[in-house]
Design a protein around this motif. Structure first.
Motif, PDB file in Angstrom:
ATOM      1  N   ALA A 333       0.866  -1.188   0.000  1.00 29.68           N
ATOM      2  CA  ALA A 333       0.000   0.000   0.000  1.00 29.68           C
ATOM      3  C   ALA A 333       0.897   1.230   0.000  1.00 29.68           C
ATOM      4  CB  ALA A 333      -0.896  -0.002   1.227  1.00 29.68           C
ATOM      5  N   SER A 334       0.842   2.008  -1.068  1.00 31.86           N
ATOM      6  CA  SER A 334       1.574   3.270  -1.083  1.00 31.86           C
ATOM      7  C   SER A 334       0.609   4.359  -0.650  1.00 31.86           C
ATOM      8  CB  SER A 334       2.128   3.548  -2.478  1.00 31.86           C
ATOM      9  OG  SER A 334       3.128   2.592  -2.772  1.00 31.86           O
ATOM     10  N   ILE A 335       0.969   5.048   0.423  1.00 25.04           N
ATOM     11  CA  ILE A 335       0.057   6.037   1.011  1.00 25.04           C
ATOM     12  C   ILE A 335       0.760   7.396   1.070  1.00 25.04           C
ATOM     13  CG2 ILE A 335      -1.362   4.348   2.221  1.00 25.04           C
ATOM     14  CD1 ILE A 335       0.192   4.914   4.787  1.00 25.04           C
ATOM     15  N   TYR A 336       0.975   7.949  -0.112  1.00 25.08           N
ATOM     16  CA  TYR A 336       1.669   9.228  -0.248  1.00 25.08           C
ATOM     17  C   TYR A 336       0.838  10.368   0.359  1.00 25.08           C
ATOM     18  CZ  TYR A 336       4.604   6.596  -3.491  1.00 25.08           C
ATOM     19  OH  TYR A 336       5.457   5.678  -4.046  1.00 25.08           O
ATOM     20  N   ASN A 337       1.442  11.576   0.319  1.00 29.45           N
ATOM     21  CA  ASN A 337       0.777  12.758   0.881  1.00 29.45           C
ATOM     22  C   ASN A 337      -0.680  12.874   0.447  1.00 29.45           C
ATOM     23  OD1 ASN A 337       3.151  13.546   2.105  1.00 29.45           O
ATOM     24  ND2 ASN A 337       3.600  15.208   0.661  1.00 29.45           N
ATOM     25  N   ALA A 338      -0.939  12.549  -0.831  1.00 23.01           N
ATOM     26  CA  ALA A 338      -2.277  12.800  -1.379  1.00 23.01           C
ATOM     27  C   ALA A 338      -3.296  11.730  -0.997  1.00 23.01           C
ATOM     28  CB  ALA A 338      -2.201  12.914  -2.911  1.00 23.01           C
ATOM     29  N   MET A 339      -2.865  10.649  -0.343  1.00 22.40           N
ATOM     30  CA  MET A 339      -3.824   9.622   0.085  1.00 22.40           C
ATOM     31  C   MET A 339      -4.539  10.115   1.345  1.00 22.40           C
ATOM     32  SD  MET A 339      -5.393   6.706   0.028  1.00 22.40           S
ATOM     33  CE  MET A 339      -4.582   5.893  -1.358  1.00 22.40           C
TER      34      MET A 339
END
Ligand SMILES: *Cc1c(COP(=O)(O)O)cnc(C)c1O
Length: 358
Positions: A333-339
């Motif tokens: 799960a990639s949970i970058y700033n925009a997630m």
């Protein structure tokens, strides 16, 4: 319609507010009658966009005046070659291998001179950053290269080694702007935009001024940091639309309170997911706790025969791109700033449901 949450490692989710703003400005940017895509890169409109984008990035990362900011093409992989061309001279460089991307950096740089791998976690399948006091650093190295967030392996640095006078060159592609950094600790920071900044096609390079005079004569002008900095990253046409979107993302971050504010949210998001993974033996994560990435979270089902069912069920609930990288397997799960945090909550809710059902 099911709400979609995109956990892709890159190109990745962008802030909804940014996409809506870009949509509203798509055909007629600020009354110019043109789309940003249609503008001359040397015209006053685009020059204004570029200047504002740079100023906002400098504000967000508190970039000192003696660092140049470059907006280049070719991605982080092009910079893997540009780094030795700009910095190596006839010397040697130290590289630390903590995952797939730093391993790739060694391969890319090796064509240009002597590259020494001074520490590696390959034998432990890239599940931690080797202790700094075990790094076999060369005090005369031209530079020390690290990747501070390994996107594929989910390994993030929890500090920096003391490299003395050797400039540290850091690939921050997948966590730049996710947390405050002290730019003064680095010689060069670089990153492709498509993880935590904006669309693909743009690579940001932040380089200390005194490092600009070392390029090998073979360095192509587009990858020569000095030439590019003397020409405001416009030795040729820069990736104008990607720069514009990056600028909107920077404005969005500033409106939230900057990198300090987004870090708090990122700690909360990653904490929720890791806490849940650790609370059950149905799922697990292999990375040493202190090096667990806040941005890229690989996890595994104890019973791997359920992987396909897990992914299919996730997709049905609008939770997309959770399949792990083929080198690591499992899920990521990639949970970058925009997630948004709601996306992480929806993922955990689904993981709990799936665990109950199996
Ligand atoms: C994605 C990624 C790269 C490769 O970036 P490109 O833009 O495809 O060249 C390099 N390093 C890291 C850490 C990455 O996440």
């Amino acid at each position: 319609m099911t709400k979609i949450y995109n956990f892709s490692a890159g190109p990745a989710v962008l802030p909804r507010a940014v996409l809506e703003r870009a949509q509203s400005e798509m055909i007629d940017w600020h009354g110019s009658g043109m789309s940003v895509m249609e503008m001359s890169h040397r015209g006053k409109e685009f020059t204004g966009i570029l200047n504002k984008t740079e100023t906002d990035l400098r504000t967000l990362l508190n970039i000192p005046q003696n660092y140049k900011v470059l907006f280049l093409q070719g991605g982080a992989i092009a910079e893997n070659a540009a780094i030795p061309m700009n910095l190596l001279g006839s010397g040697e460089a130290d590289y630390v291998v903590t995952g797939a991307w730093s391993k790739r950096s060694v391969e890319d740089a090796s064509a240009y001179g002597k590259i020494n791998v001074v520490a590696s976690s390959a034998a432990e399948n890239f599940t931690h950053v080797p202790a700094f006091d075990c790094w076999n650093l060369n005090p005369n190295a031209a530079y020390l290269h690290i990747c501070t967030n390994e996107t594929i392996n989910g390994v993030e640095f929890d500090g920096l080694p003391d490299a003395g006078n050797v400039p540290i060159v850091a690939d921050m592609s997948s966590h730049i702007l996710s947390r405050p950094i002290d730019v003064n600790q680095y010689g060069v920071i670089y990153g492709g935009a498509q993880k935590n900044i904006g669309p693909a096609g743009l690579c940001i390079v932040i380089v200390r001024e005194d490092l600009l005079d070392r390029a090998l004569p073979i360095t192509p002008a587009v990858f020569n940091w000095k030439t590019q900095s003397e020409n405001q990253s416009m030795i040729n046409t820069p990736p104008t639309y990607s720069i514009y979107i990056a600028g909107l993302v920077f404005e969005w971050l500033l409106s939230l309170g900057g990198v300090e504010a987004i870090e708090k949210i990122n700690i909360k998001k990653a904490g929720l997911l890791y806490d849940y993974i650790d609370s059950t033996d149905f799922y697990f994560n292999k990375v040493a706790v202190k090096n667990r990435s806040r941005m890229n979270i690989p996890f595994f089902l104890k019973d791997e025969s359920l992987n396909d069912a897990f992914l299919k069920g996730a997709e049905a609930q609008g939770l997309l791109q959770l399949k792990g990288h083929r080198m690591v397997g499992g899920m990521r799960a990639s949970i970058y700033n925009a997630m948004p945090i709601e996306g992480v909550e929806a993922l955990i809710h689904y993981m709990q449901q799936f665990e109950k059902a199996h």
